[in-house]
Scaffold this motif. Structure first.
Motif, PDB file in Angstrom:
ATOM      1  N   GLU A   1      -2.990   6.003   5.991  1.00  0.00           N
ATOM      2  CA  GLU A   1      -3.090   4.617   6.475  1.00  0.00           C
ATOM      3  C   GLU A   1      -2.484   3.659   5.459  1.00  0.00           C
ATOM      4  O   GLU A   1      -1.783   2.712   5.826  1.00  0.00           O
ATOM      5  CB  GLU A   1      -4.556   4.259   6.719  1.00  0.00           C
ATOM      6  CG  GLU A   1      -4.753   2.872   7.298  1.00  0.00           C
ATOM      7  CD  GLU A   1      -6.214   2.571   7.588  1.00  0.00           C
ATOM      8  OE1 GLU A   1      -6.530   1.378   7.818  1.00  0.00           O
ATOM      9  OE2 GLU A   1      -7.035   3.506   7.587  1.00  0.00           O
TER      10      GLU A   1
ATOM     11  N   GLN B   1       3.731  -4.499   4.867  1.00  0.00           N
ATOM     12  CA  GLN B   1       2.608  -5.203   4.260  1.00  0.00           C
ATOM     13  C   GLN B   1       2.676  -5.066   2.741  1.00  0.00           C
ATOM     14  O   GLN B   1       3.361  -4.213   2.201  1.00  0.00           O
ATOM     15  CB  GLN B   1       1.277  -4.647   4.779  1.00  0.00           C
ATOM     16  CG  GLN B   1       1.095  -4.831   6.288  1.00  0.00           C
ATOM     17  CD  GLN B   1      -0.277  -4.374   6.747  1.00  0.00           C
ATOM     18  OE1 GLN B   1      -1.230  -4.399   5.992  1.00  0.00           O
ATOM     19  NE2 GLN B   1      -0.371  -3.963   7.998  1.00  0.00           N
TER      20      GLN B   1
ATOM     21  N   SER C   1       0.769   1.216   6.073  1.00  0.00           N
ATOM     22  CA  SER C   1       0.714  -0.227   5.839  1.00  0.00           C
ATOM     23  C   SER C   1       1.896  -0.676   4.987  1.00  0.00           C
ATOM     24  O   SER C   1       2.515  -1.707   5.245  1.00  0.00           O
ATOM     25  CB  SER C   1      -0.598  -0.601   5.142  1.00  0.00           C
ATOM     26  OG  SER C   1      -1.698  -0.339   5.980  1.00  0.00           O
TER      27      SER C   1
END
Length: 282
Positions: free
Chosen positions: A141, A150, A145
């Motif tokens: 995860e 991000q 991201s």
């Protein structure tokens, strides 16, 4: 006996006494360092990991998984005392005494103790497949991201710096491939496989890409869990220490010791598995 000869004899005795005392101090320092590194608890965890791995080999190669007989063989191979002896021999051979003071100072500090405790706790937690799977999911995860644009996770960046500084992926991949080769050699030696040296080498190298991907995911997810409750300052300080001469020396020595240990175990597993397979055939 002349006074000169007496003085000479006394000097020789003093040199021998000092040498013996220094050797004793060094031996004691190495014992204390091994304790500070948590080698005892770590090897107990590795034994548990190994018995699970051995059970998997039985399921893959032996009718009914090999039963209690195979489990006894696996338990005998993953003997914690023998494992400890191999690792400690590697450390004594590879880790020069001049690095011991710096290593003891760091790992006896509150920060060093905290880091080792968290590493051991995370390795023990990984014995639970659900926890390991959750840690790997968290790492994936975090990767997604980052790839989605991000902001980079600071903790993940710090861990990557630590991993790269110590070449943890490279060392572990090399160790895993060597263990795989030793397993095949044991199987061939025991008559469970018919492969040439070249065929064994080709088979091992064919596993390199998958082994590297698995190793990176395991290492990063493990360290994310291990350092999740540590401060950024702790992780940064550990990464910085690992780049000192003492840190580099310890890293190389540990990998030498554990590589020898896993190589010996893998060969013994291959040899024992071949014997079990031949017994089943008979």
């Amino acid at each position: 006996m002349t006074h000169a000869l007496i003085r000479s004899t006394v000097a020789v005795v003093l040199v021998l006494v000092l040498a013996l005392r220094a050797a004793g101090d060094e031996a004691e320092d190495r014992i204390v360092l091994n304790q500070a590194l948590g080698l005892g608890p770590l090897l107990e965890i590795m034994q548990a990991e190994g018995e699970e791995f051995g059970a998997g080999l039985g399921q893959n190669f032996l009718p009914g998984g090999g039963g209690a007989a195979w489990q006894r063989v696996v338990t005998r191979i993953y003997d914690p005392e023998k494992m400890s002896q191999v690792v400690e021999r590697g450390l004594r051979a590879e880790l020069e005494a001049r690095h011991l003071p710096d290593l003891l100072e760091f790992f006896h500090s509150a920060r060093g103790k905290r880091i080792v405790e968290h590493e051991i706790a995370a390795r023990r937690a990984f014995l639970d497949p659900a926890i390991e799977d959750a840690a790997k999911a968290a790492y994936r995860e975090a990767q997604e991201s980052e790839s989605g644009g991000q902001q980079q996770d600071r903790r993940l960046a710090l861990i990557r710096s630590y991993v790269e500084a110590n070449d943890l992926i490279g060392f572990n991949v090399a160790g895993a491939l060597n263990s795989n080769l030793r397993f095949y050699q044991g199987m061939v030696e025991g008559g469970g496989l018919d492969m040439s040296d070249a065929e064994m080498a080709d088979e091992v190298w064919a596993q390199e890409e998958e082994t590297r991907a698995d190793t990176e995911e395991w290492m990063m997810s493990y360290l994310m869990l291990a350092y999740s409750d540590l401060s950024d300052a702790d992780v940064s300080a550990y990464a910085a220490f690992s780049e000192t001469p003492a840190g580099h020396a310890l890293n190389r020595a540990l990998f030498t010791g554990f590589d020898r240990m896993y190589g010996d175990i893998s060969y013994a597993l291959g040899l024992a598995l071949a014997a079990q397979m031949k017994g089943e055939d008979l």
